[in-house]
Scaffold this motif. Structure first.
Motif, short mmCIF file in Angstrom:
data_model
loop_
_atom_site.label_atom_id
_atom_site.label_comp_id
_atom_site.label_asym_id
_atom_site.label_seq_id
_atom_site.Cartn_x
_atom_site.Cartn_y
_atom_site.Cartn_z
N GLN A 203 0.83 -1.21 0.00
CA GLN A 203 0.00 0.00 0.00
C GLN A 203 0.86 1.26 0.00
O GLN A 203 0.63 2.17 -0.78
CB GLN A 203 -0.90 -0.01 1.24
CG GLN A 203 -2.27 -0.58 0.97
CD GLN A 203 -3.31 0.04 1.89
OE1 GLN A 203 -3.05 0.27 3.06
NE2 GLN A 203 -4.48 0.33 1.36
N ARG A 204 1.86 1.24 0.87
CA ARG A 204 2.68 2.43 1.04
C ARG A 204 3.50 2.74 -0.20
O ARG A 204 3.55 3.86 -0.66
CB ARG A 204 3.58 2.25 2.28
CG ARG A 204 4.26 3.55 2.72
CD ARG A 204 4.84 3.44 4.12
NE ARG A 204 5.82 2.37 4.23
CZ ARG A 204 5.66 1.31 5.05
NH1 ARG A 204 4.58 1.18 5.79
NH2 ARG A 204 6.59 0.39 5.13
N HIS A 205 4.16 1.72 -0.74
CA HIS A 205 5.11 1.97 -1.83
C HIS A 205 4.54 1.80 -3.24
O HIS A 205 5.08 2.35 -4.19
CB HIS A 205 6.35 1.09 -1.67
CG HIS A 205 7.04 1.28 -0.35
ND1 HIS A 205 7.65 2.46 0.00
CD2 HIS A 205 7.17 0.45 0.70
CE1 HIS A 205 8.16 2.34 1.22
NE2 HIS A 205 7.87 1.13 1.67
N LEU A 206 3.50 0.98 -3.37
CA LEU A 206 2.99 0.69 -4.72
C LEU A 206 1.56 1.16 -4.94
O LEU A 206 1.05 1.09 -6.05
CB LEU A 206 3.05 -0.83 -4.98
CG LEU A 206 4.42 -1.51 -4.88
CD1 LEU A 206 4.28 -3.02 -5.06
CD2 LEU A 206 5.37 -0.95 -5.95
N ASP A 207 0.91 1.57 -3.84
CA ASP A 207 -0.49 1.93 -3.91
C ASP A 207 -1.33 0.75 -4.42
O ASP A 207 -2.26 0.90 -5.20
CB ASP A 207 -0.68 3.16 -4.83
CG ASP A 207 -2.04 3.81 -4.61
OD1 ASP A 207 -2.61 3.61 -3.53
OD2 ASP A 207 -2.55 4.46 -5.55
N ILE A 208 -0.96 -0.45 -3.96
CA ILE A 208 -1.72 -1.68 -4.29
C ILE A 208 -2.22 -2.24 -2.96
O ILE A 208 -1.47 -2.29 -1.99
CB ILE A 208 -0.81 -2.73 -4.98
CG1 ILE A 208 -0.40 -2.25 -6.38
CG2 ILE A 208 -1.49 -4.09 -5.05
CD1 ILE A 208 0.60 -3.17 -7.08
N SER A 209 -3.50 -2.64 -2.92
CA SER A 209 -4.04 -3.27 -1.71
C SER A 209 -4.33 -4.74 -2.01
O SER A 209 -5.44 -5.09 -2.42
CB SER A 209 -5.34 -2.59 -1.28
OG SER A 209 -5.13 -1.19 -1.18
N PRO A 210 -3.33 -5.62 -1.81
CA PRO A 210 -3.54 -7.03 -2.17
C PRO A 210 -4.64 -7.68 -1.32
O PRO A 210 -4.95 -7.21 -0.24
CB PRO A 210 -2.18 -7.67 -1.93
CG PRO A 210 -1.40 -6.72 -1.12
CD PRO A 210 -2.01 -5.37 -1.25
N HIS A 211 -5.19 -8.76 -1.87
CA HIS A 211 -6.28 -9.47 -1.23
C HIS A 211 -5.71 -10.74 -0.55
O HIS A 211 -4.84 -11.39 -1.11
CB HIS A 211 -7.31 -9.82 -2.32
CG HIS A 211 -8.24 -10.92 -1.96
ND1 HIS A 211 -8.03 -12.22 -2.37
CD2 HIS A 211 -9.37 -10.92 -1.23
CE1 HIS A 211 -9.00 -12.98 -1.90
NE2 HIS A 211 -9.84 -12.22 -1.21
N TYR A 212 -6.20 -11.05 0.64
CA TYR A 212 -5.70 -12.23 1.37
C TYR A 212 -6.49 -13.46 0.95
O TYR A 212 -7.70 -13.54 1.18
CB TYR A 212 -5.84 -11.99 2.88
CG TYR A 212 -5.29 -13.11 3.75
CD1 TYR A 212 -3.97 -13.52 3.64
CD2 TYR A 212 -6.11 -13.75 4.69
CE1 TYR A 212 -3.46 -14.52 4.44
CE2 TYR A 212 -5.60 -14.76 5.50
CZ TYR A 212 -4.28 -15.15 5.37
OH TYR A 212 -3.77 -16.16 6.15
N LEU A 213 -5.82 -14.41 0.32
CA LEU A 213 -6.50 -15.61 -0.18
C LEU A 213 -6.48 -16.75 0.84
O LEU A 213 -7.20 -17.73 0.70
CB LEU A 213 -5.84 -16.07 -1.49
CG LEU A 213 -6.61 -17.05 -2.36
CD1 LEU A 213 -7.96 -16.49 -2.80
CD2 LEU A 213 -5.81 -17.44 -3.59
N GLY A 214 -5.62 -16.61 1.87
CA GLY A 214 -5.55 -17.67 2.87
C GLY A 214 -4.14 -18.19 3.06
O GLY A 214 -3.18 -17.56 2.61
N ALA A 215 -4.04 -19.34 3.72
CA ALA A 215 -2.71 -19.89 4.03
C ALA A 215 -2.73 -21.41 3.96
O ALA A 215 -3.77 -22.04 4.14
CB ALA A 215 -2.29 -19.44 5.42
N ILE A 216 -1.58 -21.96 3.67
CA ILE A 216 -1.39 -23.43 3.71
C ILE A 216 -0.33 -23.68 4.77
O ILE A 216 0.76 -23.10 4.73
CB ILE A 216 -0.90 -23.96 2.34
CG1 ILE A 216 -1.94 -23.67 1.23
CG2 ILE A 216 -0.59 -25.45 2.41
CD1 ILE A 216 -3.23 -24.47 1.28
#
Length: 259
Positions: A203-216
């Protein structure tokens, strides 16, 4: 497969499974997810786009005689190179360590995408296991998918590499929201904190808000599955390792419904 009604306009859900670097378990994620989706009765094609280290087939203990390499050299069609894995999953095997595939020429890349486009209508899902790194063909594969799943592990270098990947994608005009999957996590709190760190930096450096898909989770069964060439998605559905990928498949479906 019987029992499928197909509308002529139905287009497949295309998912690119990618990661900034090798060793994040990207292929294992792509293969197990594809197997789970196929096991649920979907028509699924898994494209092994990792042209310098094709290991989808190795993980299954299958060594097909025709691969992407033979398609590129004109020895067979895309369709002829597809082979059937458990649960009726279709796999298009990558070309392993072949020089001409390492940096696929744009014309070759175009003919592969054209060939895929003609097969698309037959599938509900197409999963692409991309190569690791930031080469042009990886970017094209990610751009051709409607959803990108970036695999990240607790290893700090995997975070920096995933960040670099997003940076390059953004510079090339990529506008979609990438989904992040934390692999080899030791538990939910570790997965969440890794994602939060990555989210804040993006968010800070790229202005992208990635989505959390989960974890394995990191588990012994998964490691054993690679050694025995028997993916966890082929185990009993009640098996905890297999169940993780069923949860992931549900998350992916929800995500596609949102897009």
């Amino acid at each position: 497969m019987a029992g499928h009604t197909e509308s002529p306009t139905a287009s497949p859900r295309i998912l690119a499974v990618t990661g900034g670097k090798g060793g994040v378990g990207k292929t294992s994620v792509a293969l197990n997810l594809a197997l789970v989706l196929a096991r649920q009765g979907n028509r699924v094609l898994l494209l092994d786009g990792d042209t310098d280290l094709a290991n989808v087939t190795i993980m299954l203990g299958q060594y097909p005689s025709q691969t992407l390499e033979h398609v590129l050299s004109g020895e067979c069609t895309l369709e002829e190179a597809i082979f059937e894995a458990p649960f009726g999953l279709h796999i298009l095997p990558g070309a392993s360590g072949v020089e001409r595939c390492m940096g696929i020429a744009p014309s070759d890349r175009l003919s592969i995408f054209r060939g895929l486009a003609s097969l698309e209508k037959r599938y509900d899902y197409i999963l692409i296991d991309t190569a690791a790194g930031l080469q042009a063909n990886v970017m094209h594969m990610i751009a051709s998918a409607s959803l990108a799943c970036v695999v990240v592990t607790p290893d700090p270098t995997s975070l920096t590499d995933a960040f670099s990947l997003l940076k390059v994608l953004k510079r090339r005009g990529y506008r979609r929201t990438p989904s992040i999957l934390i692999n080899m996590a030791r538990g939910a709190s570790q997965a969440q904190s890794i994602f939060q760190r990555f989210y804040a930096a993006s968010q800070r450096h790229l202005d992208i808000s990635p989505h959390y898909l989960g974890a394995i989770w990191r588990d012994e069964t998964l490691r054993h599955a690679v050694a025995t060439q028997r993916p966890v998605a082929t185990l009993a559905e009640s098996d905890p390792s297999c169940r993780q990928f069923r949860v992931l498949a549900d998350m992916v479906k929800v995500r596609f419904a949102q897009i």
